[in-house]
Motif scaffolding. Structure first.
Motif, PDB file in Angstrom:
ATOM      1  N   THR A  52       0.854  -1.185   0.000  1.00 56.46           N
ATOM      2  CA  THR A  52       0.000   0.000   0.000  1.00 56.46           C
ATOM      3  C   THR A  52       0.890   1.235   0.000  1.00 56.46           C
ATOM      4  O   THR A  52       1.816   1.339   0.798  1.00 56.46           O
ATOM      5  CB  THR A  52      -0.893   0.031   1.261  1.00 56.46           C
ATOM      6  OG1 THR A  52      -1.646  -1.163   1.318  1.00 56.46           O
ATOM      7  CG2 THR A  52      -1.827   1.221   1.241  1.00 56.46           C
ATOM      8  N   THR A  53       0.596   2.161  -0.913  1.00 53.73           N
ATOM      9  CA  THR A  53       1.397   3.378  -0.963  1.00 53.73           C
ATOM     10  C   THR A  53       0.973   4.326   0.157  1.00 53.73           C
ATOM     11  O   THR A  53      -0.098   4.167   0.752  1.00 53.73           O
ATOM     12  CB  THR A  53       1.215   4.098  -2.317  1.00 53.73           C
ATOM     13  OG1 THR A  53      -0.153   4.520  -2.438  1.00 53.73           O
ATOM     14  CG2 THR A  53       1.593   3.197  -3.476  1.00 53.73           C
ATOM     15  N   LYS A  54       1.813   5.291   0.425  1.00 49.71           N
ATOM     16  CA  LYS A  54       1.474   6.291   1.438  1.00 49.71           C
ATOM     17  C   LYS A  54       0.199   7.028   1.037  1.00 49.71           C
ATOM     18  O   LYS A  54      -0.649   7.321   1.868  1.00 49.71           O
ATOM     19  CB  LYS A  54       2.616   7.289   1.617  1.00 49.71           C
ATOM     20  CG  LYS A  54       3.821   6.725   2.308  1.00 49.71           C
ATOM     21  CD  LYS A  54       4.891   7.789   2.458  1.00 49.71           C
ATOM     22  CE  LYS A  54       6.137   7.217   3.097  1.00 49.71           C
ATOM     23  NZ  LYS A  54       7.195   8.233   3.216  1.00 49.71           N
ATOM     24  N   TRP A  55       0.087   7.337  -0.243  1.00 51.08           N
ATOM     25  CA  TRP A  55      -1.092   8.038  -0.747  1.00 51.08           C
ATOM     26  C   TRP A  55      -2.368   7.243  -0.464  1.00 51.08           C
ATOM     27  O   TRP A  55      -3.361   7.797   0.007  1.00 51.08           O
ATOM     28  CB  TRP A  55      -0.932   8.294  -2.246  1.00 51.08           C
ATOM     29  CG  TRP A  55      -2.096   9.014  -2.844  1.00 51.08           C
ATOM     30  CD1 TRP A  55      -3.145   8.476  -3.522  1.00 51.08           C
ATOM     31  CD2 TRP A  55      -2.343  10.411  -2.783  1.00 51.08           C
ATOM     32  NE1 TRP A  55      -4.029   9.443  -3.909  1.00 51.08           N
ATOM     33  CE2 TRP A  55      -3.551  10.654  -3.456  1.00 51.08           C
ATOM     34  CE3 TRP A  55      -1.667  11.487  -2.234  1.00 51.08           C
ATOM     35  CZ2 TRP A  55      -4.090  11.922  -3.595  1.00 51.08           C
ATOM     36  CZ3 TRP A  55      -2.204  12.746  -2.387  1.00 51.08           C
ATOM     37  CH2 TRP A  55      -3.405  12.951  -3.050  1.00 51.08           C
ATOM     38  N   GLU A  56      -2.333   5.953  -0.741  1.00 52.51           N
ATOM     39  CA  GLU A  56      -3.512   5.114  -0.494  1.00 52.51           C
ATOM     40  C   GLU A  56      -3.835   5.039   0.998  1.00 52.51           C
ATOM     41  O   GLU A  56      -5.006   5.079   1.389  1.00 52.51           O
ATOM     42  CB  GLU A  56      -3.275   3.707  -1.058  1.00 52.51           C
ATOM     43  CG  GLU A  56      -3.210   3.670  -2.573  1.00 52.51           C
ATOM     44  CD  GLU A  56      -2.681   2.340  -3.106  1.00 52.51           C
ATOM     45  OE1 GLU A  56      -2.940   2.067  -4.294  1.00 52.51           O
ATOM     46  OE2 GLU A  56      -2.033   1.598  -2.350  1.00 52.51           O
TER      47      GLU A  56
END
Length: 118
Positions: A52-56
């Motif tokens: 999971t990306t930081k944005w998500e």
């Protein structure tokens, strides 16, 4: 007309000062600094699942974040804080330090549970 516009532009460029690096001392007095290990968004990024990306992670935290929607929400946060906050906002230019200190004496700090920020 164009001469006037050029003069104004030239004056604005001359009046700008060069950028400087800020000194390390007393930075907490000049900037809003991030407090590590606090808040729902920090913990969402810190505890995000692998892949999971930081944005998500931030999007997911924002979708479940309960912000104040109206004045009643703010007032219900604490019976003691709102009247004092209202008084400070109305008297911010005229109140002395001792008056403000007297008003806030006896208040207890809110925590994340009080703020519904979990």
């Amino acid at each position: 007309m164009t001469d006037l516009k050029n003069q104004q532009t030239l004056f604005r460029l001359i009046s700008l000062r060069e950028p400087e690096l800020s000194k390390e001392q007393d930075q907490d007095l000049r900037f809003v600094l991030f407090t590590a290990n606090s808040g729902p968004f920090y913990t969402a990024v810190l505890n995000r699942p692998s892949g999971t990306t930081k944005w998500e992670a931030l999007e997911q935290a924002a979708s479940s974040f309960a912000a104040f929607t109206d004045l009643d929400d703010v007032q219900s946060l604490s019976e003691d804080f709102y009247p004092i906050a209202d008084w400070v906002s109305r008297n911010r230019y005229d109140a002395s330090d001792s008056e403000i200190e007297q008003k806030i004496t006896g208040l207890t700090a809110l925590n994340a549970t009080d703020e519904n920020c979990s």
